[in-house]
Design an enzyme around this catalytic site. Sequence first.
Site, short mmCIF file in Angstrom:
data_model
loop_
_atom_site.label_atom_id
_atom_site.label_comp_id
_atom_site.label_asym_id
_atom_site.label_seq_id
_atom_site.Cartn_x
_atom_site.Cartn_y
_atom_site.Cartn_z
N THR A 1 0.91 -1.14 0.00
CA THR A 1 0.00 0.00 0.00
C THR A 1 0.94 1.17 0.00
O THR A 1 2.12 1.01 0.28
CB THR A 1 -0.85 0.01 1.31
OG1 THR A 1 -1.88 -0.95 1.20
CG2 THR A 1 -1.50 1.34 1.57
N ARG B 228 -13.51 -7.55 -2.62
CA ARG B 228 -12.92 -7.39 -1.28
C ARG B 228 -12.37 -5.97 -1.10
O ARG B 228 -11.73 -5.43 -1.99
CB ARG B 228 -11.79 -8.42 -1.10
CG ARG B 228 -11.02 -8.29 0.21
CD ARG B 228 -9.77 -7.44 0.07
NE ARG B 228 -8.96 -7.46 1.28
CZ ARG B 228 -7.94 -6.63 1.52
NH1 ARG B 228 -7.60 -5.74 0.62
NH2 ARG B 228 -7.25 -6.69 2.63
N VAL B 229 -12.63 -5.37 0.05
CA VAL B 229 -12.06 -4.07 0.37
C VAL B 229 -11.30 -4.18 1.68
O VAL B 229 -11.80 -4.78 2.63
CB VAL B 229 -13.17 -2.99 0.48
CG1 VAL B 229 -12.59 -1.66 0.93
CG2 VAL B 229 -13.88 -2.82 -0.86
N GLY B 230 -10.09 -3.63 1.72
CA GLY B 230 -9.28 -3.69 2.94
C GLY B 230 -9.40 -2.44 3.78
O GLY B 230 -10.40 -1.70 3.71
N ASP B 231 -8.38 -2.17 4.57
CA ASP B 231 -8.42 -1.04 5.50
C ASP B 231 -8.10 0.31 4.85
O ASP B 231 -8.47 1.36 5.39
CB ASP B 231 -7.40 -1.26 6.63
CG ASP B 231 -5.97 -1.37 6.09
OD1 ASP B 231 -5.78 -2.01 5.03
OD2 ASP B 231 -5.05 -0.82 6.72
N THR C 182 -0.15 0.20 6.58
CA THR C 182 0.01 -0.82 5.54
C THR C 182 0.06 -2.18 6.21
O THR C 182 0.64 -2.33 7.28
CB THR C 182 1.29 -0.61 4.71
OG1 THR C 182 1.45 -1.77 3.85
CG2 THR C 182 2.54 -0.46 5.56
N GLY D 205 -5.17 -5.88 5.69
CA GLY D 205 -6.28 -4.97 5.91
C GLY D 205 -7.34 -5.48 6.86
O GLY D 205 -7.89 -4.72 7.65
#
Length: 322
Positions: free
Chosen positions: A189, A217-220, A240, A243
């Site tokens: 990231t 999918r979505v991370g942090d 980073t 997530g």
Amino acid sequence: MIQPVLAIHGGAGAITRAQITPEKQQAYEDALRSVLRGGTRVLAEGGSALDAVTEAVRLLEECPLFNAGHGSVFTRDETHELDAAIMDGRTRACGAVANVTTIRNPVLAARAVMERSPHVLFVAAGAEAFARAQGLECVDPSFFSTPARREQLRAAQRTGQESIVLDHDAARLAADRKAPLDESRKMGTVGAVALDRDGNLASATSTGGLTNKWPGRVGDTPIVGAGCYASNASCAVATTGKGESFIRAVAAYDIAALMEYAGLSLEEASHKVVFEKLPLLDGAGGLVAVDAQGHVAMPFNTEGMYRGSQVVGQAPEVAIYR
Ligand code: ASP
């Protein structure tokens, strides 16, 4: 007098010395230095922390070495789905986009969401349409692809369809095809935090996510409070790592809360989250953070993290390993 400062990261993970040639190391360090110079130029010219983190992350997105924008990792379906966020510590205004596929610089879209919409988070087709309406540059999704990322996907998939790999661990796998996938050593990231001469803080993040991630999918990274947070009352943070763990830990906000409510210093709060709290949640990774006095913290619990900081008027400092 406030000394404006910028800190950036280009992802954390299993960055093993054995697999990085001196030339490659030099390329990463040069890229970090050039991004720091670009971002601190904004601060030196009297620009805001918000403008500095926007420019730093935009430059990191343009660099194919880092997992954001051009050079983003692939999903399981060999597509790219990008996420980004930005937050202004002065007003706590924020904006984010998730799951976008054609916006050249997702950080600019996040900023447009913050400044030119009544909302905070736009996803997928709606985010693309908003960015286009705002006149932001859109590209064919192939713009984000690089041969190195495709090889990382192949390597991850050779170890099994379910292997979801942090960017720099994927690079390690691609270099050593027989290496077993070590689930605890995965990441990438990019992120930036800054303090400007008016004492304002800001944070920005951008990512292609995890290699071989499931579509959707979505991370942090685009989740304010998890991957990105800024408040002049405490600090600015850009994370980073894995997530899912950073979301469960509400990692970025937790650092701010430890400072505000428990009176911890930036160093104490960020170390507590990275070395005590995240490991309990399988949270491999790291972060860059800056407080209102200009203290910088860059802790990580992995083998390495591409990182650097620069105080306006001084030389950039960059590092990869511990
Ligand atoms: N945090 C990012 C995500 O989970 C990936 C990373 O930082 O390597 O999408």
